[in-house]
Design a protein around this motif. Structure first.
Motif, mmCIF file in Angstrom:
data_model
loop_
_atom_site.group_PDB
_atom_site.id
_atom_site.type_symbol
_atom_site.label_atom_id
_atom_site.label_comp_id
_atom_site.label_asym_id
_atom_site.label_seq_id
_atom_site.Cartn_x
_atom_site.Cartn_y
_atom_site.Cartn_z
ATOM 1 N N TYR A 63 15.620 0.539 0.699
ATOM 2 C CA TYR A 63 15.861 -0.428 0.916
ATOM 3 C C TYR A 63 16.689 -0.752 2.204
ATOM 4 C CZ TYR A 63 15.885 0.077 -4.214
ATOM 5 O OH TYR A 63 15.540 0.310 -5.655
ATOM 6 N N HIS A 77 15.649 -3.972 -7.881
ATOM 7 C CA HIS A 77 15.328 -2.184 -7.116
ATOM 8 C C HIS A 77 16.508 -2.083 -7.522
ATOM 9 C CE1 HIS A 77 12.005 -5.020 -5.441
ATOM 10 N NE2 HIS A 77 13.465 -5.813 -4.727
ATOM 11 N N TYR A 96 16.654 -6.727 -0.767
ATOM 12 C CA TYR A 96 17.300 -5.690 -0.476
ATOM 13 C C TYR A 96 18.565 -5.171 0.282
ATOM 14 C CZ TYR A 96 12.312 -3.960 -1.021
ATOM 15 O OH TYR A 96 10.710 -3.985 -2.008
ATOM 16 N N SER A 128 7.811 -1.751 -0.743
ATOM 17 C CA SER A 128 8.915 -2.240 -1.194
ATOM 18 C C SER A 128 8.410 -3.829 -0.280
ATOM 19 C CB SER A 128 9.613 -1.628 -0.070
ATOM 20 O OG SER A 128 10.716 -0.546 -1.010
#
Length: 301
Positions: A39, A75, A188, A225
């Motif tokens: 992340y 996430h 993120y 991602s």
């Protein structure tokens, strides 16, 4: 082929590789530790992309907040729960059928929370997709010693699926405007803010720096991602969340094919039959239908 037609295909392929990445990543780092690193790198790269391309940042504090919260849901809680559960011993087959719950949960929630109206064929498609996933993976589930599976980890896995359904609805309801690049960056940041403390609390934060780690991290960041998530955000914003979520039905079967190639896992007749049924379900859910005047989100597209 236009992006509208290509996006679902690319999304399913890229997203499905997450199962293989999870297996490889476990060799080099603890699950939550790897996710926190992933992340952080994704947030930095997305920020650089935003700077280079002049992407517009949200002007209202509420938009910043909604982007951070959606990142925590989509996430932080979702992948964190799933990766932690697999690390605790939940087999990929069981995690796969749990993943099949997400489109059903999302379809039900979308009709109540964002006004989506599912046609009978779409409802049938969601049901057939779940049945297809069940047919594909249940033989593997029955082959596993149930007493060897930690029950709490299974519960955490299910909770993770609930969070991704909630995150998808939240994304559609509160982030239907704004630049997708800046939204992804903030997502993120939110996911990292949750995952790093969680890794510190429950793991040893093991990282084995090696070429294999960087290769796995590179694909996890660039392929999933950035690539897959941007496509998912595009699909959610472009159409109904139920249609976007139904694509998840295709992920476990494709991941099984990838696992067979990467790890030599066996492909069975049940898996192929279930995959065919899941494909029919996704087709029924995503085929073009003429929305009725009161069909909520679909009528406003």
């Amino acid at each position: 082929m236009t992006l509208a037609r290509l996006a679902p295909i690319l999304f399913v392929f890229l997203w499905s590789t997450g199962w293989v990445v999870a297996k490889f990543a476990d060799r080099f780092a603890d699950p939550l530790t790897f996710l926190a690193l992933r992340y952080a790198v994704a947030a930095v790269l997305f920020y650089m992309v935003c700077r280079w391309t002049g992407a517009a940042w949200p002007k209202k504090p509420a938009a910043f907040f909604h982007a951070l919260v959606s990142g925590v849901l989509l996430h932080g809680f979702y992948l964190g729960a799933v990766w932690w559960a697999i690390g605790q011993g939940v087999p990929a087959a069981i995690s796969g059928i749990i993943a099949g719950l997400q489109p059903l949960m999302t379809g039900i929630a979308a009709s109540r929370l964002v006004g989506e109206r599912l046609t009978p064929s779409q409802r049938l498609g969601l049901l057939l997709g779940f049945i297809g996933i069940a047919i594909a993976v249940l033989p593997k589930v029955f082959a596993v010693d149930a007493f060897a599976i930690p029950g709490f980890a299974v519960v955490v896995n299910i909770v993770g699926m609930a969070f991704v359904s909630g995150g998808t609805i939240y994304q559609k309801r509160y982030l239907h405007e704004g630049d997708i690049r800046t939204v992804a960056t903030l997502q993120y940041v939110g996911a990292f803010a949750l995952t790093l403390p969680a890794a510190y609390l429950v793991e040893d934060m093991r990282i084995e720096w090696s070429l294999g780690l960087f290769a796995t991290l590179g694909w996890a960041v660039l392929g999933i991602s950035m690539g897959a998530v941007m496509l998912l955000l595009y699909l959610i914003r472009r159409g109904d969340v139920s249609k976007a979520a139904s694509l998840i039905y295709l992920v476990p079967p494709l991941a099984a094919v990838e696992a067979a190639i990467a790890f030599g896992e066996q492909l069975t007749l049940w898996m192929m039959a279930g995959t065919a049924l899941a494909v029919i379900g996704v087709y029924l859910t995503n085929r073009n239908t003429r929305p009725s005047p009161e069909s909520g989100v679909g009528a406003r597209r």
